[in-house]
Design a protein around this motif. Structure first.
Motif, PDB file in Angstrom:
ATOM      1  N   GLU A  59       0.842  -1.183   0.000  1.00 26.72           N
ATOM      2  CA  GLU A  59       0.000   0.000   0.000  1.00 26.72           C
ATOM      3  C   GLU A  59       0.881   1.237   0.000  1.00 26.72           C
ATOM      4  O   GLU A  59       2.104   1.135   0.101  1.00 26.72           O
ATOM      5  N   SER A  60       0.276   2.417  -0.087  1.00 24.11           N
ATOM      6  CA  SER A  60       1.111   3.609  -0.128  1.00 24.11           C
ATOM      7  C   SER A  60       1.935   3.696   1.153  1.00 24.11           C
ATOM      8  O   SER A  60       1.449   3.395   2.232  1.00 24.11           O
ATOM      9  N   HIS A 224       0.072  -1.526  -6.963  1.00 22.77           N
ATOM     10  CA  HIS A 224      -0.788  -1.758  -5.807  1.00 22.77           C
ATOM     11  C   HIS A 224      -1.986  -2.614  -6.212  1.00 22.77           C
ATOM     12  O   HIS A 224      -2.731  -3.079  -5.367  1.00 22.77           O
ATOM     13  N   TYR A 261      -1.294 -10.284   7.010  1.00 20.85           N
ATOM     14  CA  TYR A 261      -1.475  -9.083   6.204  1.00 20.85           C
ATOM     15  C   TYR A 261      -1.796  -9.438   4.756  1.00 20.85           C
ATOM     16  O   TYR A 261      -2.677  -8.852   4.138  1.00 20.85           O
ATOM     17  N   ALA A 264      -5.375 -10.397   4.504  1.00 19.31           N
ATOM     18  CA  ALA A 264      -6.296  -9.258   4.563  1.00 19.31           C
ATOM     19  C   ALA A 264      -6.273  -8.489   3.249  1.00 19.31           C
ATOM     20  O   ALA A 264      -7.313  -8.094   2.716  1.00 19.31           O
ATOM     21  N   LEU A 265      -5.065  -8.309   2.710  1.00 24.23           N
ATOM     22  CA  LEU A 265      -4.906  -7.559   1.466  1.00 24.23           C
ATOM     23  C   LEU A 265      -5.661  -8.249   0.336  1.00 24.23           C
ATOM     24  O   LEU A 265      -6.402  -7.623  -0.417  1.00 24.23           O
ATOM     25  N   LEU A 266      -5.486  -9.541   0.220  1.00 24.23           N
ATOM     26  CA  LEU A 266      -6.139 -10.277  -0.852  1.00 24.23           C
ATOM     27  C   LEU A 266      -7.653 -10.254  -0.694  1.00 24.23           C
ATOM     28  O   LEU A 266      -8.387 -10.133  -1.668  1.00 24.23           O
ATOM     29  N   ALA A 268      -9.401  -7.975   0.496  1.00 25.06           N
ATOM     30  CA  ALA A 268      -9.972  -6.633   0.302  1.00 25.06           C
ATOM     31  C   ALA A 268     -10.152  -6.292  -1.170  1.00 25.06           C
ATOM     32  O   ALA A 268     -10.851  -5.348  -1.502  1.00 25.06           O
ATOM     33  N   VAL A 284     -11.139  -7.579   7.637  1.00 24.36           N
ATOM     34  CA  VAL A 284     -10.830  -6.166   7.800  1.00 24.36           C
ATOM     35  C   VAL A 284     -10.145  -5.952   9.135  1.00 24.36           C
ATOM     36  O   VAL A 284     -10.690  -6.311  10.178  1.00 24.36           O
ATOM     37  N   TYR A 285      -8.927  -5.427   9.091  1.00 23.03           N
ATOM     38  CA  TYR A 285      -8.236  -5.062  10.312  1.00 23.03           C
ATOM     39  C   TYR A 285      -8.272  -3.554  10.431  1.00 23.03           C
ATOM     40  O   TYR A 285      -8.046  -2.859   9.451  1.00 23.03           O
ATOM     41  N   GLY A 286      -8.576  -3.063  11.607  1.00 22.61           N
ATOM     42  CA  GLY A 286      -8.608  -1.611  11.805  1.00 22.61           C
ATOM     43  C   GLY A 286      -7.207  -1.057  11.754  1.00 22.61           C
ATOM     44  O   GLY A 286      -6.243  -1.752  11.442  1.00 22.61           O
ATOM     45  N   GLY A 287      -7.108   0.218  12.055  1.00 25.49           N
ATOM     46  CA  GLY A 287      -5.792   0.821  12.178  1.00 25.49           C
ATOM     47  C   GLY A 287      -5.156   1.173  10.860  1.00 25.49           C
ATOM     48  O   GLY A 287      -5.693   0.898   9.797  1.00 25.49           O
ATOM     49  N   GLU A 288      -4.019   1.783  10.938  1.00 19.63           N
ATOM     50  CA  GLU A 288      -3.327   2.273   9.750  1.00 19.63           C
ATOM     51  C   GLU A 288      -1.847   1.919   9.833  1.00 19.63           C
ATOM     52  O   GLU A 288      -1.349   1.495  10.875  1.00 19.63           O
ATOM     53  N   ARG A 304      -1.767  -3.977  14.189  1.00 18.16           N
ATOM     54  CA  ARG A 304      -3.084  -4.250  13.604  1.00 18.16           C
ATOM     55  C   ARG A 304      -3.428  -5.723  13.626  1.00 18.16           C
ATOM     56  O   ARG A 304      -4.546  -6.104  13.306  1.00 18.16           O
TER      57      ARG A 304
ATOM     58  N   ASP B 195      -5.978   3.145  -0.543  1.00 14.75           N
ATOM     59  CA  ASP B 195      -5.417   1.800  -0.626  1.00 14.75           C
ATOM     60  C   ASP B 195      -6.517   0.754  -0.518  1.00 14.75           C
ATOM     61  O   ASP B 195      -7.573   1.018   0.051  1.00 14.75           O
ATOM     62  N   VAL B 196      -6.241  -0.461  -1.013  1.00 18.73           N
ATOM     63  CA  VAL B 196      -7.307  -1.460  -1.047  1.00 18.73           C
ATOM     64  C   VAL B 196      -7.918  -1.793   0.300  1.00 18.73           C
ATOM     65  O   VAL B 196      -9.136  -1.946   0.404  1.00 18.73           O
ATOM     66  N   THR B 197      -7.107  -1.912   1.336  1.00 16.95           N
ATOM     67  CA  THR B 197      -7.709  -2.283   2.619  1.00 16.95           C
ATOM     68  C   THR B 197      -8.583  -1.142   3.145  1.00 16.95           C
ATOM     69  O   THR B 197      -9.620  -1.372   3.747  1.00 16.95           O
ATOM     70  N   ALA B 200     -11.827  -1.090   1.191  1.00 18.01           N
ATOM     71  CA  ALA B 200     -12.783  -2.066   1.708  1.00 18.01           C
ATOM     72  C   ALA B 200     -13.536  -1.496   2.904  1.00 18.01           C
ATOM     73  O   ALA B 200     -14.746  -1.673   3.039  1.00 18.01           O
ATOM     74  N   GLN B 201     -12.812  -0.788   3.768  1.00 19.89           N
ATOM     75  CA  GLN B 201     -13.473  -0.188   4.935  1.00 19.89           C
ATOM     76  C   GLN B 201     -14.524   0.843   4.509  1.00 19.89           C
ATOM     77  O   GLN B 201     -15.630   0.874   5.041  1.00 19.89           O
ATOM     78  N   LEU B 270      -8.645 -11.230  -9.655  1.00 19.46           N
ATOM     79  CA  LEU B 270      -7.809 -11.783  -8.597  1.00 19.46           C
ATOM     80  C   LEU B 270      -7.981 -13.289  -8.493  1.00 19.46           C
ATOM     81  O   LEU B 270      -7.061 -14.014  -8.146  1.00 19.46           O
TER      82      LEU B 270
END
Lengths: 333, 343
Positions: A59-60, A224, A261, A264-266, A268, A284-288, A304, B195-197, B200-201, B270
């Motif tokens: 991600e960025s 990404h 991770y 979760a990425l896949l 999403a 979905v995991y919260g946080g950044e 996270r 970003d993708v995650t 999704a949120q 995907l």
């Protein structure tokens, strides 16, 4: 004109990155403050084989662009080793570095910003040849550039036109032609199709695959978009907050992700199929992403991660091999 | 989120044969060339298309955001049956825009004022549209931030936009949009910059708000995956026109227009691997001089003599419409797309 690279010897990787760190200095906080170190990359290691595409996903802020630039020696590595064609290039400079760069080229993300609007296409594509002293005048390379433009699928009369006359996809083809002008073996493609529309994106992805087959190119494909990466890559590496968390053969990674991770990425990524998409379970995991000026001491995902234990918060896990070619950095999986 | 739950009452918003032009140095660009669509209560409509297809212009026209050099050339937009054009219409439009119809933009960085506190920016909306006092507005703003999933909302009210991450800023934008309890939310590429995650949120949040508030949503995006997860109906746009529309499952599984088919096939998935992507050759037409007849004919594998005349959007099945002389159900369509296609 564009000969395929000589058949690569079987064993050694084209590029080998070992324990790469990159640290940026950020501006001081406050007038009397001291500049702080921003650890963009920590302990990155991977190999790239000749003719292979390694997809680099994150991600960025995860450090994927930094990795690409560091490998090309456009950013200084603060630790670690970069070996290209069996030679340690971590500290080469001057004329040696210039020679080296003939062999490694970059394709940029934004085809609008990366082409000089005042230069004709022929000048843009011939510029690397001029810069490296291979020709003294653009006209010497006219035939060669005609061939290059044909290879990337641009109309024959593109020569004397300016970038504004081309669409986004065609501009990206110009960028690719420029990268190919020096007949490199290795190309870092930094989000090359992210700015393009879906139908045009497919054209450019196909072109890159064709060129790889024809010329034996190796790609470090930074993106990404996990769907595109699955399509073009042979192997895929996942970055999170400046560390590599997982790397594996493409299908292995997508079908059997191990790191939480990656999972979760896949999950999403939306799939363009309503029935499938509504049934997919999203993790979905919260946080950044953590602040990289003061990164958490242990695993960077531990802030996270639902599996995080005391160990994860203390000690950073190293990439370890779980099955042949499948490496994961996680204490709990 | 079942499709049958949609009430069949009168549509909330109707766009009727809307034409929008932009006077540019290169000539008169026909941005929208007769767009007709409607959305009912509680429904989610996905508008998909590539850049320049007119999907954002449609939203801007509804919100009254078409500025010089653009202008609405003809057609009508009706909200609950009343036109938004004409002298009465414009007054009516002022009342409903921002209140009953709200919009979320793509880039949360540039849509928030960087020098104002978040609380002030949300409060402004409440004070202007609902006539709240400053104190009332502040309390309501706090509730709204909590509703869009921002933790410690009271403290957050006094922060500036730069103290929020991209996803959090988009949540703030959504909080502002739902501040006046709108009936329709127009989201123009709400997750493209994320970003993708985080995407999704945000999509989860939109789905949840739609359910709890009974919102209608128009979701504008280029990402077919985003549409697949969230939308009941889909409208596919190409060169300033809607070329296919129908229920989401239907359009994705049995696309009738060759452009929709090409779009679906050229999108890498995907969950599938293929050796080669199928691309649509060529590029969209120049809208200064739009082609006569079907706008897709130059790129269409099926085009023929008939395509010199412009096709109209017509029913091909009870719930599906396509603007094509040769609508077809491709062999690969049912039940699921085959992973690789010979090109």
């Amino acid at each position: 004109m564009l000969n395929a690279v000589p058949a690569a010897s079987p064993a050694p990787p084209l590029l080998s990155v070992q324990g790469l760190d990159v640290t940026y200095e950020t501006g001081a906080q406050g007038f009397w403050g001291r500049p702080r170190a921003f650890k963009a990359l920590e302990d990155i290691s991977f190999d790239l084989r000749p003719g292979e595409t390694l997809g680099l996903v994150g991600e960025s802020g995860s450090g994927k662009t930094t990795t690409g630039r560091a490998v090309l020696r456009r950013i200084k590595a603060s630790a670690g080793k970069i070996v290209f064609q069996g030679k340690d290039i971590t500290n080469v400079s001057g004329e040696q570095l210039r020679k080296l760069r003939r062999n490694m080229q970059l394709v940029f993300q934004d085809p609008y910003a990366s082409l000089n609007p005042r230069m004709r296409v022929i000048d843009i594509v011939a510029e690397p040849l001029l810069v490296h002293g291979l020709i003294r005048h653009v006209d010497e390379a006219r035939d060669r550039i005609t061939e290059l433009l044909r290879v990337v699928g641009l109309p024959a009369d593109a020569h004397d036109r300016f970038p504004h006359a081309f669409s986004g996809g065609q501009r990206q083809r110009i960028g690719i032609a420029r990268a190919l002008a020096l007949q490199p073996e290795f190309i870092v493609a930094d989000e090359p199709v992210s700015a393009l529309d879906v139908s045009v994106r497919a054209q450019v992805v196909n072109l890159m695959q064709d060129l790889q087959k024809e010329l034996g190119l190796s790609y470090l494909f930074i993106a990404h978009d996990l769907s595109v990466v699955r399509h073009i890559s042979h192997r895929v590496a996942i970055l999170y907050a400046g560390r590599m968390v997982e790397v594996a053969e493409r299908d292995e990674l997508y079908d059997h992700p191990i790191h939480p991770y990656t999972e979760a990425l896949l999950s999403a990524v939306p799939v363009p199929d309503p029935r499938t998409q509504r049934q997919r379970k999203r993790i979905v995991y919260g946080g950044e992403i953590p602040d990289l000026v003061n990164p958490p001491p242990g695993c960077r995902f531990s802030t996270r991660c639902p599996l995080a234990t005391a160990q994860c918060k203390q000690e950073a896990p190293k990439l370890t091999e779980r099955s042949p070619g499948h490496l994961v950095a996680c204490w709990n999986r | 989120m079942s499709v049958s739950a949609i009430s069949s009452s009168a549509p909330l918003l109707e766009v009727d044969n809307l034409k929008v032009e932009f006077d540019t140095r290169r000539g008169l660009v026909q941005g929208l060339r007769g767009v007709t669509l409607s959305i009912g209560r509680g429904e989610t409509l996905g508008v998909v298309g590539e850049s320049g297809s007119g999907k954002s212009v449609t939203a801007q026209a509804v919100m009254g955001l078409i500025d010089m050099p653009g202008r609405i050339a003809s057609g009508d937009i009706r909200w609950k049956g009343r036109s938004l054009f004409g002298r009465d219409g414009e007054r009516y439009a002022q009342d409903i825009r921002g209140k009953e119809v709200a919009m979320v933009f793509q880039d949360p960085m540039t849509s928030l004022n960087p020098v104002l506190k978040i609380g002030t920016q949300i409060g402004e909306v409440l004070e202007r549209h609902l006539g709240m006092t400053r104190a009332q507005a502040r309390n309501r703003a706090e509730e709204l931030l909590a509703a869009v999933g921002i933790s410690a909302p009271r403290r957050r009210l006094d922060q500036h936009p730069h103290e929020f991450s991209g996803g959090m800023r988009q949540r703030v934008m959504i909080a502002m949009a739902i501040a006046c309890e709108p009936q329709l939310l127009i989201a123009d590429e709400p997750t493209t910059a994320l970003d993708v995650t985080i995407q999704a949120q945000i999509l989860e949040l939109l789905a949840q708000l739609q359910e709890t508030l009974g919102l209608s949503v128009i979701l504008i995006t280029h990402d077919l995956g985003v549409v697949a997860g969230l939308c009941h109906r889909v409208a596919v746009m190409y060169a300033g026109q809607i070329i296919e529309t129908g229920l989401a499952e239907d359009v994705f599984e049995r696309p009738a227009h060759p452009y929709t088919q090409g779009l679906l096939r050229s999108t890498p998935r995907l969950d599938e691997v293929s050796d080669r992507l199928v691309s649509i050759e060529g590029t969209p037409p120049n809208l200064v001089v739009p082609p006569e007849g079907c706008s897709f004919q130059q790129r269409c594998p099926l085009s023929g003599e008939a395509c010199r005349k412009a096709p109209r959007l017509e029913h091909i099945r009870p719930d599906a419409e396509a603007a094509c002389w040769k609508p077809s159900v491709p062999a690969w369509a049912t039940p699921l797309m085959s992973p690789s296609m010979p090109s």
